[in-house]
Design an enzyme around this catalytic site. Sequence first.
Site, PDB file in Angstrom:
ATOM      1  N   LYS A 191       0.867  -1.184   0.000  1.00 34.78           N
ATOM      2  CA  LYS A 191       0.000   0.000   0.000  1.00 34.78           C
ATOM      3  C   LYS A 191       0.897   1.225   0.000  1.00 34.78           C
ATOM      4  CE  LYS A 191      -3.631   0.431   0.012  1.00 34.78           C
ATOM      5  NZ  LYS A 191      -4.520   0.726  -1.107  1.00 34.78           N
ATOM      6  N   HIS A 318     -10.138  -7.289  -4.053  1.00 35.04           N
ATOM      7  CA  HIS A 318      -9.827  -6.161  -3.166  1.00 35.04           C
ATOM      8  C   HIS A 318     -10.323  -6.449  -1.744  1.00 35.04           C
ATOM      9  CE1 HIS A 318     -11.530  -2.372  -1.347  1.00 35.04           C
ATOM     10  NE2 HIS A 318     -10.308  -1.964  -1.581  1.00 35.04           N
TER      11      HIS A 318
HETATM   12  O1  GKR Z   1      -7.248   0.375   4.254  1.00 31.94           O
HETATM   13  O2  GKR Z   1      -5.868   1.992   3.879  1.00 31.94           O
HETATM   14  C1  GKR Z   1      -6.590   1.091   3.489  1.00 31.94           C
HETATM   15  C2  GKR Z   1      -6.642   0.772   2.005  1.00 31.94           C
HETATM   16  O3  GKR Z   1      -6.080   1.819   1.264  1.00 31.94           O
HETATM   17  C3  GKR Z   1      -8.076   0.562   1.589  1.00 31.94           C
HETATM   18  O4  GKR Z   1      -8.860   1.608   2.058  1.00 31.94           O
HETATM   19  C4  GKR Z   1      -8.266   0.432   0.099  1.00 31.94           C
HETATM   20  O5  GKR Z   1      -9.620   0.352  -0.190  1.00 31.94           O
HETATM   21  O6  GKR Z   1      -7.338  -1.762   0.286  1.00 31.94           O
HETATM   22  C5  GKR Z   1      -7.689  -0.760  -0.496  1.00 31.94           C
HETATM   23  C6  GKR Z   1      -7.159  -0.729  -1.876  1.00 31.94           C
HETATM   24  O7  GKR Z   1      -6.703  -1.738  -2.352  1.00 31.94           O
HETATM   25  O8  GKR Z   1      -7.248   0.306  -2.530  1.00 31.94           O
HETATM   26 MG    MG Z   2      -6.386  -0.716  -4.323  1.00 28.47          MG
END
Ligand code: GKR
Ligand code: MG
Length: 420
Positions: A191, A318
């Site tokens: 991420k 996802h």
């Molecule tokens: O939990 O910070 C997070 C992620 O960024 C999430 O909100 C996203 O929806 O997992 C996610 C993604 O793959 O974009």
């Molecule tokens: Mg994503």
Amino acid sequence: MKIVAVHVTPIAISDPPLLNASGVHEPFALRSIIEVETDNGLVGLGETYGDKPVLEGLLRVKDLLVGLSPFDLNGLWQRVLSVGKPVAHGVELDVAPGSQASSAERKIFGAFEVALLDVQARSLNVPVYELLGGAVRRQIPFSAYLFFKFSSDVDSSYRPDAWGETLNAEQLVAQARTMIDRYGFGSIKLKAGALDPDHEVECLKALKRAFPNHPLRIDPNANWSLETAVRMAQRLQGDLEYYEDPTPGLEGMAELHKATGLPLATNMVVTDMDEFRRNVTLNGVQIVLSDHHYWGGLRATQTLAAMCDTFGLGLSMHSNSHLGISLMAMSHLAAAVPNLTYACDTHYPWQDDEVIKGGKIAIKDGCVTVTDAPGLGIELDRDALAALHDQYLHCGITNRDDVSQMRKFRPDWTRKKPRF
Ligand code: GKR
Ligand code: MG
């Protein structure tokens, strides 16, 4: 068989200070747990977002399901539509589908559909994947989902965690090693979109050196301008399995693909069939990340899978912060979708709480196993549910807001996107 009662219980689960493009996770993530009881004594389970727009919709629909056959999914859809659209509540985050009022009908339908499928399967004494056409795989591969993060002692409201801080390459490789040693993951997702892009790419390269045989993905959640995304692509050539949502908009992704040739993936710009159609015209992304929580349930996600197959697109999965009911719904779905050939995302290792009997579901060799047990194969732990509901009542959060949370640590933090 008829539905005699439906319960929707909002819960708060502890969540570490994970960094993303919007800001930082709050100390609690919200989920809704659904129980559907039938006149023959069965209970079907579902789990979805606990943010206000979705929770309110679930509460408005739930009593309308009494008297319905759990096999009547068209009847469920009519009842979901009959209550009208939910209204927006405060901040809507593009990284948090549960915070958005848009497409709430599909989120509400999907949440109840899983519980109804669980009851259907239990009544037939078969696993949910049998209702979806049968399992093409029993071992469902997931990827190690790495985050940059603050140490949990950044604020006393976070539950202490042993992961520590992850802000540099050495810490990130250590996080990956723990994830892989503990769960056996065979691929890695980073991420990104949280720190300086050149630094994030350096960190990804450190992962590549440490885990040369693990396919790698990076996901900046559309926080890089097209120019930055092109520049990072030049640095990343050869390192990636796919490049997930680096830059905003379908048009931006299409230009990026044209400029770099890299396989692009998304959970942000193809989130419904209208966007799917536009994507086919533009050739924006080549891989769609499905998510039954917002695509409208398990069967709607199978339709998405068929569309991906028809148009030659790849299919991945996802995840947001979630517990075991969602994990098993994702796993039964993945078991029954032949073209879901990428390891799925899951936040599950970041969650210590659980609402099902027996505690956390095992992830071994990077996989969750689906068994022959009826339904989703799990039972609710009512004491845990009560404790997590109590946590919801006291946590003071009703809608995910990573932006405001980040302002507690960086008062000048804004919602600006793309930030880099
Ligand atoms: O939990 O910070 C997070 C992620 O960024 C999430 O909100 C996203 O929806 O997992 C996610 C993604 O793959 O974009
Ligand atoms: Mg994503």
